[in-house]
Design an enzyme around this catalytic site. Structure first.
Site, PDB file in Angstrom:
ATOM      1  N   TYR A 266      14.160   6.540  18.217  1.00 62.03           N
ATOM      2  CA  TYR A 266      14.205   8.046  17.918  1.00 62.03           C
ATOM      3  C   TYR A 266      12.909   8.668  18.154  1.00 62.03           C
ATOM      4  O   TYR A 266      11.864   7.939  18.298  1.00 62.03           O
ATOM      5  CB  TYR A 266      14.497   8.517  16.519  1.00 62.03           C
TER       6      TYR A 266
ATOM      7  N   LYS B  99      10.281  -1.858 -16.360  1.00 59.83           N
ATOM      8  CA  LYS B  99      10.980  -0.754 -15.774  1.00 59.83           C
ATOM      9  C   LYS B  99      11.363  -0.679 -14.493  1.00 59.83           C
ATOM     10  O   LYS B  99      11.029  -1.556 -13.715  1.00 59.83           O
ATOM     11  CB  LYS B  99       9.880   0.521 -16.024  1.00 59.83           C
TER      12      LYS B  99
HETATM   13  C1  LIG Z   1       4.161   0.420 -15.076  1.00 57.08           C
HETATM   14  C2  LIG Z   1       3.186   0.550 -16.362  1.00 57.08           C
HETATM   15  C3  LIG Z   1       2.543  -0.414 -16.687  1.00 57.08           C
HETATM   16  C4  LIG Z   1       2.540  -2.006 -15.965  1.00 57.08           C
HETATM   17  O1  LIG Z   1       1.590  -1.921 -14.808  1.00 57.08           O
HETATM   18  P1  LIG Z   1       1.320  -2.845 -13.720  1.00 57.08           P
HETATM   19  O2  LIG Z   1       0.175  -2.496 -13.089  1.00 57.08           O
HETATM   20  O3  LIG Z   1       2.502  -3.194 -13.121  1.00 57.08           O
HETATM   21  O4  LIG Z   1       0.933  -4.029 -14.429  1.00 57.08           O
HETATM   22  C5  LIG Z   1       1.963  -0.410 -17.924  1.00 57.08           C
HETATM   23  N1  LIG Z   1       1.802   0.771 -18.608  1.00 57.08           N
HETATM   24  C6  LIG Z   1       2.303   1.899 -18.130  1.00 57.08           C
HETATM   25  C7  LIG Z   1       2.455   3.180 -19.046  1.00 57.08           C
HETATM   26  C8  LIG Z   1       3.177   1.808 -17.050  1.00 57.08           C
HETATM   27  O5  LIG Z   1       3.750   2.866 -16.601  1.00 57.08           O
END
Ligand SMILES: *Cc1c(COP(=O)(O)O)cnc(C)c1O
Length: 384
Positions: free
Chosen positions: A264, A37
């Site tokens: 800033y 993702k």
């Molecule tokens: C992102 C995600 C994972 C992976 O998690 P990590 O901690 O990066 O291994 C697994 N399951 C779901 C539902 C997620 O959203």
């Protein structure tokens, strides 16, 4: 040399190394779902998926249809799991890519069923249960309403249930142990309700990187691995190698007297005559403003502070302690340079949040280059 102000480097050899390590640690007899993702956590599906495929991994996790379509375009023919509940339009459009949907409770199950009915074909899906107490999208089976909703859900036509899933709320081993035990009990009950016709082959899964590495009894039939594949996980696994680096170069160097303020809001006061370097990375690149005055970078192998409150496209380093810094010098904001290293933990500390919160955004805003040697992609590694 990159012609961009900042860039990220992706070490495909590190991803290969991590995947091999994780698969042997987590057991080859269970399925491994490589979570891609957010465009592979900013690492680029186009750079990560070829390694995943070369290793023979047959399941990936995505959030968006775009990620699933990219995976198919790259020749991935395995299973694609969506790791969150999809919206109706997404689910409908996602059918072409063959996405297995994450079913987030009864009202969402009805949406998935309606899309299935409209398309005239069942939709493969995974039923989210709230055994871990995340209370985000899982069916709460501890009360009477959840039990009734489960019964109704299992009667909906068009849901081809391939899995029962949950997601942990913490990276705390005791919490995960308790959640996994409850998940075990609740999903056994769901499997009994599914009965001898539908239960066989239904996979139970709840483990992410941390859970899978830390609490073996959380692994069940499939593990969903993101962070650890990219070399970052709160699980104490020193053999993982970081795959991403964020780099830029010094654009300008100037000396300023004590008493001047920097940046800033006059946010930093020089208590000494200082040599400051301007680096063309800012919050518009995903290097959050919260890093100003807290983060560090590497120049000439030495760790130097980011002292200003960050501009949209620039930040300022105090390089007084590093002799000879000049325009063109490489700056490492994440990763290694000489003996120095900026780790995910350093980012998290400076950001007051998660490192992934930063690097997933960098990957979407900055150009990526592949570095590192992957024997598999180079054609001289054994495929296993
Ligand atoms: C992102 C995600 C994972 C992976 O998690 P990590 O901690 O990066 O291994 C697994 N399951 C779901 C539902 C997620 O959203």
């Amino acid at each position: 040399m990159m012609d961009s102000a900042g860039w990220i480097e992706i070490d495909q050899g590190a991803i290969e190394h991590n995947l091999r390590l994780l698969r042997s640690e987590l057991g080859r007899d269970r399925d491994f779902c490589a979570v891609l993702k957010a465009d592979a956590y900013g690492h680029g599906i186009d750079l990560v998926l070829p390694v995943v495929m070369a290793l023979g991994i047959t399941a990936i996790g995505v959030a968006s249809n775009r990620e699933a379509e990219d995976a198919r375009a790259l020749g991935f023919s395995g299973r694609i799991l969506r790791v969150r509940p999809g919206l109706p339009g997404e689910i409908e459009a996602g059918r072409g890519a063959g996405i297995e949907e994450w079913v987030g409770g009864y009202s969402h199950a009805r949406i998935v069923a309606a899309v299935a009915a409209a398309g005239g074909e069942a939709i493969a899906c995974h039923l989210s249960v709230n055994s871990t107490g995340l209370s985000r999208d899982g069916l709460e089976l501890a009360d009477g309403r959840g039990a009734a909703e489960l019964a109704a859900l299992l009667n909906l036509p068009g849901l081809d249930i391939r899995g029962i899933c949950a997601h942990f709320a913490t990276e705390d081993a005791d919490d995960i142990r308790r959640g996994a035990a409850r998940f075990d009990a609740e999903t056994q009950a769901v499997l009994r309700q599914l009965g001898p016709q539908r239960a066989p082959g239904v996979q139970r899964h709840c483990a992410t990187s941390y859970a899978a590495l830390t609490v073996p009894e959380s692994r069940f039939d499939l593990v969903r691995i993101g962070a650890a594949m990219y070399g970052e996980s709160a699980a104490n696994e020193p053999r993982l190698r970081r795959a991403m680096s964020l780099k830029s170069r010094v654009a300008a160097v100037n000396g300023y007297p004590a008493g001047n303020t920097v940046g800033y809001d006059r946010g930093h006061l020089l208590t000494h005559g200082a040599v400051l370097a301007s680096v063309p990375i800012g919050y518009a690149d995903g290097y959050h403003r919260s890093m100003g005055g807290r983060a560090h970078a590497l120049v000439r192998g030495k760790r130097v502070p980011v002292i200003d409150r960050l501009a949209m496209n620039a930040l300022t380093l105090d390089v007084t302690a590093v002799p000879g810094v000049c325009p063109g010098d490489e700056v490492v904001l994440y990763g290694q340079q000489g003996a120095g290293v900026i780790r995910a933990d350093d980012l998290a500390l400076a950001n007051g949040a998660l490192a992934a919160d930063l690097y997933s955004a960098w990957g979407q805003r900055l150009p990526r280059v592949a570095v590192g040697y992957s024997p598999l992609l180079s054609g001289d590694g054994e495929i296993s």
